[in-house]
Scaffold this motif. Structure first.
Motif, PDB file in Angstrom:
ATOM      1  N   TRP A 178     -24.146  74.392 -18.522  1.00  0.00           N
ATOM      2  CA  TRP A 178     -23.392  75.232 -19.338  1.00  0.00           C
ATOM      3  C   TRP A 178     -24.201  76.109 -19.535  1.00  0.00           C
ATOM      4  O   TRP A 178     -24.004  77.693 -20.112  1.00  0.00           O
ATOM      5  CB  TRP A 178     -23.679  74.546 -21.107  1.00  0.00           C
ATOM      6  N   SER A 179     -25.483  76.610 -19.617  1.00  0.00           N
ATOM      7  CA  SER A 179     -26.678  77.911 -20.012  1.00  0.00           C
ATOM      8  C   SER A 179     -26.918  78.495 -18.997  1.00  0.00           C
ATOM      9  O   SER A 179     -27.205  79.775 -19.260  1.00  0.00           O
ATOM     10  CB  SER A 179     -27.138  78.234 -21.754  1.00  0.00           C
TER      11      SER A 179
ATOM     12  N   TYR B   6     -18.161  83.919 -27.340  1.00  0.00           N
ATOM     13  CA  TYR B   6     -18.193  83.161 -28.444  1.00  0.00           C
ATOM     14  C   TYR B   6     -18.593  81.732 -28.935  1.00  0.00           C
ATOM     15  O   TYR B   6     -18.797  81.365 -29.756  1.00  0.00           O
ATOM     16  CB  TYR B   6     -16.094  82.764 -28.716  1.00  0.00           C
ATOM     17  N   GLY B   7     -18.064  80.850 -27.572  1.00  0.00           N
ATOM     18  CA  GLY B   7     -18.814  78.977 -27.540  1.00  0.00           C
ATOM     19  C   GLY B   7     -20.199  79.438 -27.875  1.00  0.00           C
ATOM     20  O   GLY B   7     -20.696  78.524 -29.111  1.00  0.00           O
ATOM     21  N   TYR B   8     -21.112  80.034 -27.760  1.00  0.00           N
ATOM     22  CA  TYR B   8     -22.598  79.765 -27.509  1.00  0.00           C
ATOM     23  C   TYR B   8     -22.140  80.459 -28.564  1.00  0.00           C
ATOM     24  O   TYR B   8     -24.161  79.557 -29.351  1.00  0.00           O
ATOM     25  CB  TYR B   8     -23.020  80.557 -26.456  1.00  0.00           C
ATOM     26  N   ARG B   9     -22.513  81.180 -29.214  1.00  0.00           N
ATOM     27  CA  ARG B   9     -22.849  81.865 -31.237  1.00  0.00           C
ATOM     28  C   ARG B   9     -21.901  80.630 -31.713  1.00  0.00           C
ATOM     29  O   ARG B   9     -22.857  80.490 -32.874  1.00  0.00           O
ATOM     30  CB  ARG B   9     -21.916  83.146 -31.147  1.00  0.00           C
ATOM     31  N   LYS B  10     -21.121  79.851 -31.566  1.00  0.00           N
ATOM     32  CA  LYS B  10     -20.868  78.638 -32.588  1.00  0.00           C
ATOM     33  C   LYS B  10     -21.857  77.339 -32.372  1.00  0.00           C
ATOM     34  O   LYS B  10     -21.485  76.737 -33.006  1.00  0.00           O
ATOM     35  CB  LYS B  10     -18.911  78.389 -32.210  1.00  0.00           C
ATOM     36  N   GLY B  11     -22.622  77.836 -31.057  1.00  0.00           N
ATOM     37  CA  GLY B  11     -23.292  76.267 -31.341  1.00  0.00           C
ATOM     38  C   GLY B  11     -22.960  75.338 -30.420  1.00  0.00           C
ATOM     39  O   GLY B  11     -23.128  74.511 -30.554  1.00  0.00           O
ATOM     40  N   VAL B  12     -21.648  75.646 -29.686  1.00  0.00           N
ATOM     41  CA  VAL B  12     -20.635  74.610 -28.750  1.00  0.00           C
ATOM     42  C   VAL B  12     -22.018  73.633 -27.757  1.00  0.00           C
ATOM     43  O   VAL B  12     -21.719  72.851 -27.271  1.00  0.00           O
ATOM     44  CB  VAL B  12     -19.573  74.960 -28.129  1.00  0.00           C
ATOM     45  N   PHE B  13     -23.147  74.856 -27.199  1.00  0.00           N
ATOM     46  CA  PHE B  13     -23.647  74.318 -25.895  1.00  0.00           C
ATOM     47  C   PHE B  13     -25.431  74.406 -26.486  1.00  0.00           C
ATOM     48  O   PHE B  13     -26.269  73.753 -25.621  1.00  0.00           O
ATOM     49  CB  PHE B  13     -23.333  75.684 -24.768  1.00  0.00           C
TER      50      PHE B  13
ATOM     51  N   LYS C 208     -16.020  52.761 -31.695  1.00  0.00           N
ATOM     52  CA  LYS C 208     -16.113  52.868 -32.504  1.00  0.00           C
ATOM     53  C   LYS C 208     -16.697  54.473 -32.603  1.00  0.00           C
ATOM     54  O   LYS C 208     -15.643  55.237 -31.825  1.00  0.00           O
ATOM     55  CB  LYS C 208     -17.618  52.561 -33.790  1.00  0.00           C
ATOM     56  N   ARG C 209     -16.027  55.658 -33.953  1.00  0.00           N
ATOM     57  CA  ARG C 209     -16.091  57.018 -33.847  1.00  0.00           C
ATOM     58  C   ARG C 209     -17.724  57.214 -33.006  1.00  0.00           C
ATOM     59  O   ARG C 209     -18.249  56.152 -33.115  1.00  0.00           O
ATOM     60  CB  ARG C 209     -15.669  57.416 -35.208  1.00  0.00           C
ATOM     61  N   PHE C 210     -17.246  58.558 -32.217  1.00  0.00           N
ATOM     62  CA  PHE C 210     -18.283  59.068 -31.590  1.00  0.00           C
ATOM     63  C   PHE C 210     -18.964  60.700 -32.396  1.00  0.00           C
ATOM     64  O   PHE C 210     -18.139  61.138 -32.416  1.00  0.00           O
ATOM     65  CB  PHE C 210     -18.031  58.800 -29.905  1.00  0.00           C
ATOM     66  N   ASN C 211     -19.598  61.041 -31.872  1.00  0.00           N
ATOM     67  CA  ASN C 211     -19.899  61.889 -31.906  1.00  0.00           C
ATOM     68  C   ASN C 211     -19.126  63.158 -31.152  1.00  0.00           C
ATOM     69  O   ASN C 211     -18.699  63.148 -30.716  1.00  0.00           O
ATOM     70  CB  ASN C 211     -21.233  62.478 -30.941  1.00  0.00           C
ATOM     71  N   VAL C 212     -19.091  64.052 -32.087  1.00  0.00           N
ATOM     72  CA  VAL C 212     -17.768  65.062 -32.002  1.00  0.00           C
ATOM     73  C   VAL C 212     -18.213  66.241 -30.501  1.00  0.00           C
ATOM     74  O   VAL C 212     -17.253  66.407 -30.383  1.00  0.00           O
ATOM     75  CB  VAL C 212     -17.807  65.755 -33.169  1.00  0.00           C
ATOM     76  N   ARG C 213     -19.161  66.127 -30.688  1.00  0.00           N
ATOM     77  CA  ARG C 213     -19.443  67.121 -29.446  1.00  0.00           C
ATOM     78  C   ARG C 213     -19.520  66.845 -27.668  1.00  0.00           C
ATOM     79  O   ARG C 213     -18.695  67.760 -27.309  1.00  0.00           O
ATOM     80  CB  ARG C 213     -21.227  66.812 -29.140  1.00  0.00           C
ATOM     81  N   PHE C 214     -18.857  65.036 -27.653  1.00  0.00           N
ATOM     82  CA  PHE C 214     -17.936  65.311 -26.634  1.00  0.00           C
ATOM     83  C   PHE C 214     -16.965  65.599 -26.444  1.00  0.00           C
ATOM     84  O   PHE C 214     -16.287  66.123 -25.184  1.00  0.00           O
ATOM     85  CB  PHE C 214     -18.312  63.728 -26.456  1.00  0.00           C
TER      86      PHE C 214
END
Lengths: 139, 451
Positions: free
Chosen positions: B357-358, A129-136, A69-75
């Motif tokens: 990551w952090s 940038y990734g950190y501010r965007k909430g990737v982590f 199925k579809r799974f979490n986009v974070r992966f």
């Protein structure tokens, strides 16, 4: 500035395909081991089928639908971010070997150092940038 | 016929020694893995105050052997052998809806990279091979050869590349099973493993900056001259060890097979030898990564003050001693991993990724920069590097707490209908209602109630 001399002594001169020969032997042994084991237990092991036995084991519950199925986009996000950093690390390897062989007092060493610091800065910007965007944020 | 033989022989010493090492070490490692499984059981048993396996010997249930050994149990050493034999005799089952090809391929894909990864580990340093000739023909020309499978100058790149391939087996195994738990386990494993590859690569980079070569033999020789790199780069060693734990899917990072959450993770649906291959791959991976750690930080085959383990010693005895030293270091590290597994609780999955990551990635990036600046300053002695590590650690701890301070870690998602967040007009009572449970005079209730 004087042209750069080859900095990795003997790196290209000693490359021969024969060096990689034993790896092929090792690979053949590993593949034989894996395939032989799988085939062996398929031949020797018993075989009994059943209506309930063929269900996937999901803690004793009857499986609902398929697992593909579809799974979490974070992966996906992790995979894409990984790519950025991994490519950076791969570029840094040749630099590290070259830089370590340069005379530290020479102007080339300074040039090499600042070039790579700039290169790392681009990655740091990507990281921030990734950190501010909430990737982590994984919670 | 002679012309063909002439074109092949004499073999180069490196090829001959490499092939010999491959054949010998595959058997040595395959023989060590059951022993390691036995160690793991014993270590876990002693940590949990049990005895562990101590009965199963080598009589295989045959009356002749039973009479011969007189019931001697060999301290339970036969347990792993019995397990292995049992795996072959069990049914290899595939659930309905599983992808047939990938389901079969996945264990092989997991085990093969774990077995070819150590091709560049210099087990025994240099060996002066004498010329081998019989039947009037020179079969192998004599000369110096490294006791490793392949003495290639891109050694570390090869090792990193092969180590990453192990992810495919686990991810495909999870996907092919058509089981939701397996699928989630595979996803978790792949995300965790690729994340931890980055700090691993960077710490290797910080160490390789001190050497200036990818060739494993050069790295060991450098450590013999300048001191083991665990002294020069302690932060890198710790980060690297955490990374190899995560790469081998070991506790405390083994969320891919967290029993409480995901049954068995990616190998839930596997049975018989296909399961055993996953199991074997995990242990082989542990050995390969421990050898990697030994090579990079613990001086490889070198022991200080023992002449036989210096790179100059090239005799047969020296090589034998060096292989033993290397192996003892590797097995010691693997046992250390086992002690970690049975003493440190499993970290929650989001914390595993967050740790990588952090904290680990910025830390290792700063370490690389600091090491290259130290190189520019010409300060490459091990104590100068160790001092740099110490300063870095002291400076980074307050900075990190300021930079990465997130407060919303343990936010609770309301699960509608549960007793903590009931639906509207739904009466959820958690207090006991039965009269027996509320009876204060009941002796059982008194015993259960805390004083």
């Amino acid at each position: 500035m004087t042209p750069l001399t080859p900095l990795m002594p003997g790196s290209l001169a000693t490359v021969s395909l024969e060096d990689y020969g034993p790896i092929l032997i090792l690979l053949a042994m590993a593949v034989t081991f894996a395939v032989a084991n799988i085939v062996l237990s398929l031949i020797i092991g018993p075989r009994r089928d059943g209506k309930v036995k063929e269900l996937a084991y999901e803690s004793g519950m009857n499986p609902i639908g398929t697992a593909r199925k579809r799974f979490n986009v974070r992966f996906y996000l992790i995979a894409v971010t990984f790519l950025v950093f991994d490519v950076e690390v791969i570029f840094l390897y040749p630099w590290a070997i070259t830089y370590a062989n340069v005379d530290p007092a020479s102007p080339e060493a300074t040039l090499f150092l600042f070039r790579v610091l700039f290169f790392m800065l681009t990655t740091v910007i990507a990281y921030v940038y990734g950190y501010r965007k909430g990737v982590f944020r994984f919670d | 016929m002679d012309a063909i033989l002439d074109s092949i022989f004499p073999l180069s010493p490196q090829f001959f020694v490499g092939a010999l090492t491959a054949v010998v070490m595959v058997h040595l490692i395959l023989g060590t893995i059951p022993l390691l499984i036995y160690f793991e059981r014993k270590i876990s048993a002693y940590i949990q105050d049990r005895m562990g396996p101590n009965r199963v010997g080598f009589d295989l249930g045959l009356p002749v052997l039973q009479k011969l050994f007189r019931g001697f149990g060999f301290w339970g050493l036969g347990q792993s052998l019995a397990d292995g034999l049992k795996f072959i005799l069990k049914e290899d089952y595939m659930p309905k809806g599983a992808d047939r090809a990938l389901f079969t391929l996945a264990p092989a894909l997991a085990v093969v990279p774990a077995f070819i990864g150590w091709a560049i580990i210099p087990w025994g340093g240099e060996f002066l091979l004498p010329t081998i000739e019989f039947f009037g023909r020179e079969w192998v020309s004599g000369g110096y050869a490294s006791v490793m499978v392949a003495d290639i100058n891109v050694g570390f790149i090869y090792l990193l590349a092969i180590a990453s391939l192990g992810i495919y087996g686990i991810t495909l195994g999870g996907w092919a099973s058509n089981n939701k738990y397996s699928f989630l386990g595979g996803l978790r494993a792949s995300a965790g493993m690729i994340s931890y590859e980055i700090p691993m690569g960077m710490t290797i980079l910080a160490t390789l900056l001190l050497v200036g070569s990818f060739a494993p033999s050069v790295i060991v020789e450098d450590q013999v001259r300048n001191g083991w790199f665990i002294l020069a780069q302690p932060i890198a060693a710790v980060v690297f060890f955490a990374c190899i734990l995560a790469e081998a899917n070991r506790a405390p990072f083994d969320n891919a097979e967290a029993e409480q959450e995901l049954v068995g993770g990616y190998h839930t649906e596997y049975s018989a030898m296909r399961f055993a291959l996953f199991f074997l791959a995990e242990y082989a991976h542990m050995m390969t990564s421990s050898a990697f750690f030994t090579l990079l930080f613990l001086g490889g085959y070198h022991v200080p003050f023992i002449e036989l383990t210096s790179p100059e010693a090239t005799g047969f005895l020296a090589v034998f001693v060096k292989i033993n030293v290397f192996f003892i270091k590797v097995v010691g590290l693997v046992c250390f991993m086992m002690v970690i597994r049975w003493t440190v609780p499993r970290i929650r999955y989001d914390q595993v990724l967050k740790l990588c990551w952090s904290s680990l990635i910025p830390l290792s990036l700063v370490l690389v920069v600091a090491t290259s600046i130290m190189l520019k300053l010409g300060a490459t002695e091990w104590w100068q590097m160790a001092l740099m590590n110490l300063v870095l650690l002291i400076a980074l701890v307050p900075t990190a707490t300021l930079l990465f301070n997130s407060k919303t870690v343990n936010k609770k998602l309301p699960m509608a209908g549960s007793r903590f967040s009931p639906l509207r007009e739904q009466d959820v009572s958690t207090a006991p209602v039965s009269r027996t449970a509320l009876d204060d005079d009941n002796p059982f209730n008194k015993a259960a109630r805390p004083v």
